[in-house]
Each structure stands twice: as C-alpha cells, then as structure tokens.
Design an enzyme around this catalytic site. Structure first.
Site, mmCIF file in Angstrom:
data_model
loop_
_atom_site.group_PDB
_atom_site.id
_atom_site.type_symbol
_atom_site.label_atom_id
_atom_site.label_comp_id
_atom_site.label_asym_id
_atom_site.label_seq_id
_atom_site.Cartn_x
_atom_site.Cartn_y
_atom_site.Cartn_z
ATOM 1 N N HIS A 128 28.455 68.204 141.062
ATOM 2 C CA HIS A 128 29.534 69.161 141.261
ATOM 3 C C HIS A 128 30.630 68.447 142.067
ATOM 4 O O HIS A 128 30.325 67.566 142.871
ATOM 5 C CB HIS A 128 28.955 70.338 142.052
ATOM 6 C CG HIS A 128 29.849 71.521 142.225
ATOM 7 N ND1 HIS A 128 30.807 71.590 143.200
ATOM 8 C CD2 HIS A 128 29.916 72.694 141.561
ATOM 9 C CE1 HIS A 128 31.417 72.773 143.136
ATOM 10 N NE2 HIS A 128 30.896 73.462 142.140
ATOM 11 N N ASP A 138 21.755 68.705 146.832
ATOM 12 C CA ASP A 138 22.608 69.869 146.618
ATOM 13 C C ASP A 138 21.776 70.914 145.882
ATOM 14 O O ASP A 138 21.557 70.818 144.677
ATOM 15 C CB ASP A 138 23.839 69.448 145.807
ATOM 16 C CG ASP A 138 24.680 70.644 145.361
ATOM 17 O OD1 ASP A 138 24.286 71.797 145.648
ATOM 18 O OD2 ASP A 138 25.726 70.417 144.735
ATOM 19 N N GLN A 161 22.038 75.535 143.016
ATOM 20 C CA GLN A 161 21.496 76.207 141.839
ATOM 21 C C GLN A 161 19.972 76.258 141.873
ATOM 22 O O GLN A 161 19.355 76.964 141.074
ATOM 23 C CB GLN A 161 21.969 75.496 140.559
ATOM 24 C CG GLN A 161 23.473 75.484 140.374
ATOM 25 C CD GLN A 161 24.054 76.886 140.169
ATOM 26 O OE1 GLN A 161 23.380 77.791 139.700
ATOM 27 N NE2 GLN A 161 25.328 77.042 140.536
ATOM 28 N N LYS A 204 25.153 82.755 145.997
ATOM 29 C CA LYS A 204 24.404 82.586 144.739
ATOM 30 C C LYS A 204 22.977 83.088 144.899
ATOM 31 O O LYS A 204 22.138 82.921 144.018
ATOM 32 C CB LYS A 204 24.400 81.114 144.326
ATOM 33 C CG LYS A 204 25.807 80.553 144.063
ATOM 34 C CD LYS A 204 25.756 79.137 143.517
ATOM 35 C CE LYS A 204 27.046 78.364 143.722
ATOM 36 N NZ LYS A 204 28.078 78.640 142.733
ATOM 37 N N CYS A 221 33.566 72.832 137.660
ATOM 38 C CA CYS A 221 33.686 71.862 138.761
ATOM 39 C C CYS A 221 32.834 70.629 138.510
ATOM 40 O O CYS A 221 32.275 70.040 139.457
ATOM 41 C CB CYS A 221 33.314 72.487 140.109
ATOM 42 S SG CYS A 221 34.490 73.711 140.666
#
Ligand SMILES: Cc1ncc(COP(=O)(O)O)c(C=O)c1O
Ligand SMILES: Cc1ncc(COP(=O)(O)O)c(C=O)c1O
Lengths: 416, 156, 416, 156
Positions: C132, C209, C212, C235, C373
């Site tokens: 991202h 990261d 998600q 999220k 992104c």
C-alpha cells in the site's frame, strides 16, 4: 436545536443550552456534577452526538476514492466541515485548512515540514515562557537535530508576556516565532497580532497556538496575519481525534509533508512519487472522518449560539466567580485579572493543588490540578502546580457556587 | 465531607504539616528518586543501612498531603527495622492499596492503616505509593523511579 | 448483544448479527444497499455506537492528568482498550500497544523513530511490489533524506510474493524489512512468519502492515515474531481516527518519538526534556479518546462472535461469490484464488473499473474502483485500476446476488 | 437500469469504443496533461492553433468511458472553431455539470447534452470535466492540471 431558535442575544436561554449537554445532568459522589475542566476538554451537545450517530448509522464510508453513494456522501460531509473551519477561522480558502490528529500534530507538522526543511544551525526560533509543552518539545527536537537556537521570551509576575523583551528577542537571526494565543494555564490573552507584526518585521513566520482561543474568541487568521494556526476540536464541543491546522497557502505549498501514505500523493512509483496539492498533501491515510464530521456539527452549533454571546456569557460567569472567590482569604489567583478567558488558576494557602482537586471532586466539582503541561511556566511562578477551574458557556452559577463551597471545605480541612 | 475526613485523617494532616525525618542525609548507603509526572510529586529517599538494618532513613522533596504524610509515616515505621521487614511493609502497603490486604497484614501495618481510604480513590493511590515505591528502588539500588507507565504493577 | 448470546459456532445467527449494523438497512438509488467496500472501511455495530453515546453522555473527559471522577473513568476505559488490543494481538504487554491516528501514522512513526535514527546511507530497506502507498512513501522519504537503498521484492502474475526472490533480496546489507501481511488490493495472505524469519536471520527487524489481516485473521504477534505491527480501527468495526501500532518493548524503547507534546514527557525544562516511558512516549497530546474507547467495544464485539467464526463466514461468502462470478465470461479475477481473504479484485472485459463502480452503485452495490493506493501493483498487472468487492461477516448471499446481477448489467450495457 | 441508460447513452458508448481524434500530434502549438488521481483518468490534449482558430486537436491517454467519450466529443466539437468559441464551450460544459446551464447554452452545446446525466452523479463529474479542464490548461499555457483539490472550481 435550541441554539437555532435563538433570535436576539438578549433572549438566549442558557438553561436550555445547558440541557443540550446530557453529560452535565449527573451526580458524582452523590453531588450534582459541576464540570469546570473545560480547558482540558469540553463537553459535546446532543446535536453533535446525534450527528455522529447519523453518520455511523446512515453514511459511514471511506472518502475521496469512492464512486459509490455512501462514499460520496461521507466525502461531502467531510469537505463541508473544511468549509466550516475556513469560515470559523476566516481563512482565505478551504485548502488552507488541514485536519490533523490534534493541535499537537499541527505544531509538529510545522516543525518537521517547515523547520527541518528551512531552518539551519544558528537560526533562532522564538517561543515564550508561557507555552504548552506541545509548543516547546517539538522545537527542542529541532534544536537537537539541526542546532537551531531556542529563545524564550520571559513572562511577568502576573502572567503576561513581556512585550519589550519580545521585541528585543526578535532580531535578524529570528527565523521563526511560535507563540501561544491564550494561555491554557492562566487564561492570559496575548496581543498576538502585535507579536505577528514583530515577527513579520524581520521576515519570520509565526505559528499561533490557538487551542484555548478557539473556544472563546472570534478568530480571524487573516486579520491576525497568522502564518500557521492550530486548535483542538475536543476543546470546541467536538470530538477527540481531530485538530485544526491552518497554514497560509504559500507556506503549506513550500513545506514538505512528514507523513507519507495514501491520499497525500498524486502518483507513486518506486522511482518517484509526486505529492498531492494542499490540503491533501498533509492528510496521509484515512483521516478521522467521523471526528471531522462531528466538528462540522459543533461549529454549526457554536455559530448558531453566536461566538460573541459565548464570550460574553463566559466573561460574566468568570466575574461572578471571582467576586466570590476573592472573599476567601486563602484563595490565591495566578495570572492576570483581565484580558483573559474564563480560566481560574489558583492555590489555597499552602494546600497542594492535588489535594484541592480531590476535595473538590468529592463535592462533584471537576477541576484540573497539576502543571497543565506548562512546567516551565509553573517553575517561573515558583510553584509545582495549580488548581484550575475553567468555565464554559454551558456552566451556570450553581457550578460556581459548588466550586466556592468546595473551596471552603478545603480551607476547613486544612485549616488554611 | 464524611468521605473526606476518612481520607484526610488528622494524623495525615499532621504529618503533612510537620513531616518527620525530613531533609537530605549527607552520608547514606542507599538513595533513590521518585517522581510522579501526573501530579509532580517528587521525592528523594536516603538510607543508612548497616548489618541489614535501616539505621537512618529520611526523605526530601515536595508533593501533596497524601504523599508527604505517606513518606513521613513510612520513615518512622521502618527506621530501626531490618531490610527484610521494610520489604514486608512495602508489600503490605501495596496490598492495602490494591484492597487485597489480609487481616494479619492489617494488624502488622498498624497506624499506616489510615491510608486505607486512599485505596478508594484510584487517582490518588500513586501518591500514597510513591514513597514506598521509591524506598523499594533505594533498597534495590535503582537510582530512579517513576509511577508512570507502571500502573499495572502498583495499582494492582 | 446478539453476539454474546451465541453458544456454539454452529448456532451463529448471522441474520441477527447483520441486524446489529443499522447502516445496512437502507436503500441506495432505490435498491437495497449491498455494502461490499469493507476493505476500505468496515461498518459499526450498534453496540459500538451505543458505547460512543455512553461515553459522550456520561464520562467524556481528558485523561491521564485528571484527579476528578470523569477523568479517572475515561482513563480507565482508555487503558482497558489498550489491554484488549494486547489480547487481540497477543502482545506481551499493554505498554507495547500504542494508539496512533491510523495505520499510516504507525508506519511513519517507525520510519521517523527507527529509520531516521538507526539507518544510514547504503543500508537496504526491503519492501514488496504489493505494498500500500503508506508502506512505500515513508521509505522513499527516508531514501531522500538518508540515502538508504529501497529494494522491492517482485510479485508473481497471480499476485503472490516471490519467496525465492525475497530470500535473495535479503542480504547482510538489509537493515529493515517492511511487508504487507494481507494485500488490500488482491486479498493475498502472505507467509509473513517465514518472511520474518528471513529478516531476523540477517538481524533486520520487520514491520508488518496488518490493516487487512486484523479484520479477518486471528493474530499472534509473538508467534509471527513481528517487531512492529500496524492495523486500522476503522477496518475492524470501530471508528476512524485511531490506529493500532504495536512494537516490541526493546524496539520502542530505543526509538525516538517523532511527535513532541504533552503526555509524552516526564519533565520539561527549556534546557532538557525527559521523555516518558512507553507507550506514552509515542502518544503526544490528547489522544483520540473516544475512537479508542469505541475500538475497545469493537474488539469485544468481534471476540464475542469469535474470530474463527468470522473468518469461516467470510470464506464461505467468498466461495459462494466466486462460484457465481466464474460463470460470467467477461469476469476477470486479479490475484490468487486461494490463501486469500474475502477480497475480490476484478475487471469486466475492457470496461473501465470506474464505469463498473458507477453501474454497481446504481444497483445499490457499493464497491471500490481504482488503484486502491497500490499504483505499483496495478502497474505490475498492467492495468490502471480494478473494481474491488470486499466481503465482511455481516454481508449475506443477497449482497452477493446483487453484485452478480449488477455485473450482468455491466456486460449488457457495454456489450462486454 | 433506466438511470444508467441515461448516463451511458449509445453515443457515449460509441465514442468510448471508437474515440475520434485519438493519438498524439507530432507538431502542435498547445499541449496539456490532465490527470485525475482519484480514478486514474490520464489524458494529453494536443492542439494546433493558427490565427486564433483550432486547426487540429487530438487527445491521448486512458480513462473511463465517460472521460474518454467526453474527450472524443470535445475534439469533434471544437475542431475548426475559434479559440473564443472553444472557451465558450468550456464555460457552458462546466455550467451544465453544475446544473446551471440556461436554455441558450443548452441549445448551443448541441449533442454534448448527452453528458447532462453525469451532473446527477457528483463523483463522476470530474471524469466528464477532465478533458475540458485540460483543454483550458492547453489554451492558457499551463502544462499540467489535476482535478484534485480544485473541487470547488469545477464541481460548481
Ligand atoms: C494494507 C493497508 N495498509 C495501510 C492502509 C492505511 O490505513 P489508514 O488509511 O487507516 O491509515 C490500508 C488502508 O487503507 C491498507 O489496506
Ligand atoms: C494551549 C494548548 N496548546 C496545545 C494543546 C494540545 O492540544 P492537544 O492535546 O489537543 O493536541 C493544548 C491542550 O491540551 C493547549 O491547551
């Protein structure tokens, strides 16, 4: 909304306005809550709470990059707030109004994006003895990294800036001035427009820390000639999690962003990345969408009441409080008596402010006790801490009476 | 005001006004600095320990009535006691603040029980505990301590 | 709370859970909303909304420095969330869990606090082609400032990391690895534990990261041996305005903070300032108190349903969707078909994703269309953008059917 | 689907499939680059202007059906027209997107009116406007333009 039904200032029903704040209607330790910690964080009217619920139950979505209806609606509400902030500050353009995580991030954005880029060893940054830690520590970080010189303008015994000393501190070497508009510890309203003129006379930009000014004063960044202005939404009847960071277009454009991520770029490749235009350049990643939208509702609420009316109301409650407090022998006020906001920083004899805070709490009176993130200011006054009662327009004389009563408890218990 | 009288008992107010064993020691074997950044309570503890016995103990610094009285009463309590006993008091005082002190401990703490009321005010526990926390640091040779970020350990 | 009344996984009443999300019960353009933009931002259950209202109507206050009852209550709820985050990540200590303004700030905190302090010219930072922008741009900033070398691990045609190439990219010169756990653009679940082992074999720390991953997978930062892990509350059924930033104690302790201000200091004088211990060192200024407290409620909600159950439900809906979508000739899936989360990134013939998005929106189906992104990833696939439907546990087969129906509209209109 | 047919009219779909005046010019007097970072629409406009008349105009690049058809139909419209007239079309198209176009303007825009449906979809207005925005930049000698951050100006 009760605030909207107001017609002339004379008819303002402050009791009805107080009822907009559900949190105030409660007991603490069996006593009615008298919330006098507004300088730390203000309370939220039902209208803003309703807006949050409306957002989360009908149109929450990520913004800016969505083609679907919810995303468009969220984007519109987000950008509407930017416009409301522009009006609130009387900025020239929406694009000059950036949303940060808080006032603190705004100051740091200037330190990183302007300070680290344009200041060099030996350049002088002028701050004051009255600053909040958030306007001291970033400049110390810059000093450690770049070798700039930090100059501190002294404060008088009664908690005002020494303007003559300010004028002397500003020289050809001054490359930046960062100054608090209204003191959070004492309430002092500084002559920030004159200070800006001093800075500009030597070509130095000025950052104004308006955290305590925004809730009380009517602001005009153009008239003040602020290069940067920061404020905190949670002190303006809105939510924690978002701050206002204003900068003149030309300043923002020449600065570097200090947070990289989504939305702050026009295009990304591994070789080269092109930053977006302002305000987006400074809004990396998903912004605090809900807190921003709540801020929009809060600005509408405050504007409907009228910011002049708010200031007048707070001044009146302050006068009422001071009259009563001055009759208590052991009561000692810190800071000035006029040209100030509705902040009362005080001591009772030699009782430690922490003990004052506890005794007041037991009486349902919420005040702050401590250094208020202004340790140098405390040191200047020769005290470790103060008790601080800070009044908002939704307070009333009962709150003040409760404060006075609880202070009498303090003197009784400690024989002060 | 009844609650308050429970918190600010006469003996606490009296120790606050006239702290015992107050002031630095010129010569000492153990020393530590304790600081509570939340309210600015700031104390030094000085000790002379010989043959595992606390021969002298004083404190210096500033803070609220609770912390000052706690420091004052702590010094009078542990002076002349063995280091081991001092550590027992530390543990017991800490347990009292966590509302977990058994009857034996209560008995043993004696007049230090006046601080039991503090345990009902979570935001003041750190004040009462700071001198004990600092004493612990002095005994174990840590030169500084802060109540910040160690809420778990001391608030129970 | 419906989620709490569940007893065994077999008995989960997904219809009841869906009803916890008031926003889903609405029409868009006259069609029932099928919200399939969850990878951009998820929706909030009533339980979390109620917690926000409870906070703002009964105990909002600034935290950490208050002696009064409201402040104590707010502090307790804030710190309780830290503890819930620790459990959610299976971190060792609460103090390793920091609240930022979003995942983006977490990555930037590592770039500023670790990268700028410990990396120097020639040191290599390894990232991947799948990142991202938030995990690319900060490292480019560091490259521009320090002259580090940015190495990019390639991606295979079907959207997986090339592990052999990863192993080759990591050498003695590698001083940091930053890698996406689950791809937001494609749903790919990366073998992040193996990647961490590769990094650690050469002594390089790794940032994962997990934006998600957090909503879908059960996490264990100790088992993964993450040095840093970031995720976004919005999220995870919580609010915008707060992110999770995990770091191992020893890493956080040796890093510098990059935001100066209140609460992150132990003491301030103009000569010298002493930083606070972790986590406070990294939480300058008033934190996003309300969003944090909402995050606490969201973690409780997700945990009550059971994160295994959530993953299973999402996998089932994904399988249902893929079966139907695969019957559409013009449907083209990007990324892998398995070892992935419930993200469907796709194209329809040569129809531009933006047009797909609009047509789906008209049918009440909310998907994201764009580069998500991840411009380098798009370039790697040779496309400007994709349409992305991302499924959450509160979606149902009606949502999927609406998606499929609307895609048929696309093929019809464009003759694709 | 009725709404959609209003948006994606045959003529738009047809121009999307077979864009007119597509591809770069080797020689030109005016050029500009237009980019919409939100959806990646990315076009160049090339012009040959002589004696204040648009002798040639082409576009190159990629984007959605709306932007591509808008670019294609724009080029057919302004080719051969005076620069002044081109600017009038820019103003009228922009007004149409803001739902502010008067009857005369409607008349004048002719078949460009097929884009009126886009004005009802705020998040697609930028797509239709981008080529016109870029044309404006080309005429006024700005070499690049982006729809980002200029929402006010172009969304009306
Ligand atoms: C994989 C990934 N990383 C980072 C981010 C950035 O998170 P945020 O925008 O919440 O800071 C996102 C979400 O947009 C994401 O999906
Ligand atoms: C004068 C002043 N400056 C800066 C700040 C910092 O604001 P925040 O904590 O919201 O970032 C505050 C509030 O604490 C303040 O009163």
């Amino acid at each position: 909304m009760s605030a909207q039904s107001l017609e002339t200032p004379a008819k303002i029903d402050w009791d009805a306005i107080r009822r907009d704040f559900p949190i105030l209607d409660q007991e603490v330790h069996g006593k009615p809550l008298a919330y006098l910690d507004n300088a730390a964080s203000s309370q939220m009217p039902q209208q803003v709470i309703d807006r949050i619920v409306e957002y989360q139950t009908t149109f929450h979505s990520n913004i800016h990059r969505g083609v679907h209806a919810l995303s468009q609606k969220a984007t519109d509400a987000f950008e509407e707030t930017r416009s409301l902030v522009r009006q609130f500050l009387n900025a020239r353009e929406d694009a000059e109004c950036i949303f940060t995580r808080g006032a603190t991030e705004g100051i740091n954005a200037v330190m990183h994006g302007y300070g680290r880029k344009f200041l060099k060893a030996g350049d002088e940054v002028v701050i004051t003895h009255m600053e909040h830690h958030s306007n001291i520590v970033p400049w110390q970080m810059l000093r450690d990294e770049k070798g700039i010189v930090l100059k501190v303008v002294p404060m008088t015994d009664d908690g005002r800036l020494d303007l003559e000393a300010f004028q002397e501190a500003i020289t050809d070497k001054t490359k930046f001035v960062s100054c608090i508009h209204v003191s959070n510890a004492l309430g002092t309203i500084n002559p920030i427009k004159e200070i800006a003129a001093m800075a500009h006379a030597v070509g130095a930009p000025i950052l104004m820390d308006g955290c305590q000014a925004a809730p009380h004063l009517t602001l005009d960044v153009q008239d003040l000639d602020a290069d940067f202005y920061v404020a905190s939404a949670h002190k303006m009847c809105a939510s924690t999690g978002v701050g206002i960071f204003y900068g003149k277009r030309e300043m923002l454009e020449k600065m570097d962003p200090f947070l990289g991520g989504g939305d702050m770029i026009l295009s990304v490749s591994f070789d080269e990345t092109v930053y977006n235009v302002i305000p987006h350049k400074f809004e990396a990643g998903t912004p605090p969408i809900m807190p921003v939208i709540a801020l929009g509702a809060a600005i509408k609420y405050l504007t409907a009441i009228g910011r002049d009316n708010i200031a007048r109301r707070e001044d009146e409650l302050l006068a009422y409080a001071m009259e009563k407090l001055d009759t208590i022998d052991a009561f000692k006020l810190y800071g000035p008596r006029d040209t100030k906001t509705s902040v009362i920083s005080f001591g009772i004899g030699d009782v430690h402010p922490h003990d004052i805070g506890t005794i007041l709490d037991t009486a349902g009176v919420a005040v702050r006790a401590g250094h208020h993130c202004t340790q140098p200011l405390m040191k200047r006054l020769g005290i470790p801490a103060t008790a601080r009662a800070s009044i908002a327009f939704y307070n009333n004389t009962d709150d003040i009476d409760a404060l006075v009563g609880a202070i009498n408890d303090v003197t009784e218990i400690f024989g002060a | 005001m009844t609650d308050l009288r429970n918190l600010y008992q006469e003996v606490i107010l009296e120790h606050n006004k006239k702290p015992r064993n107050f002031g630095p020691l010129e010569e000492f074997t153990h020393e530590a600095h304790g600081y509570n950044p939340l309210c600015g309570d700031d104390y030094h503890i000085y000790m002379v320990v010989e043959d595992d016995v606390v021969k002298k103990v004083t404190f210096d610094g500033t803070g609220c009535a609770i912390s000052k009285a706690a420091a004052s009463m702590m010094t009078t309590k542990i002076k002349g006691k063995s280091v081991e006993e001092a550590e027992q008091y530390i543990a017991e005082f800490r347990a009292m603040m966590a509302d977990e002190l058994d009857d034996d401990g209560q008995e043993h703490l004696g007049h230090l029980k006046v601080f039991a009321g503090v345990a009902q005010l979570p935001n003041r526990i750190k004040c009462a505990v700071l001198p004990w926390h600092t004493l612990n640091a002095a005994i174990h040779g840590n030169d500084g301590t802060s109540t910040e970020g160690e809420a778990d350990e001391w608030d129970g």
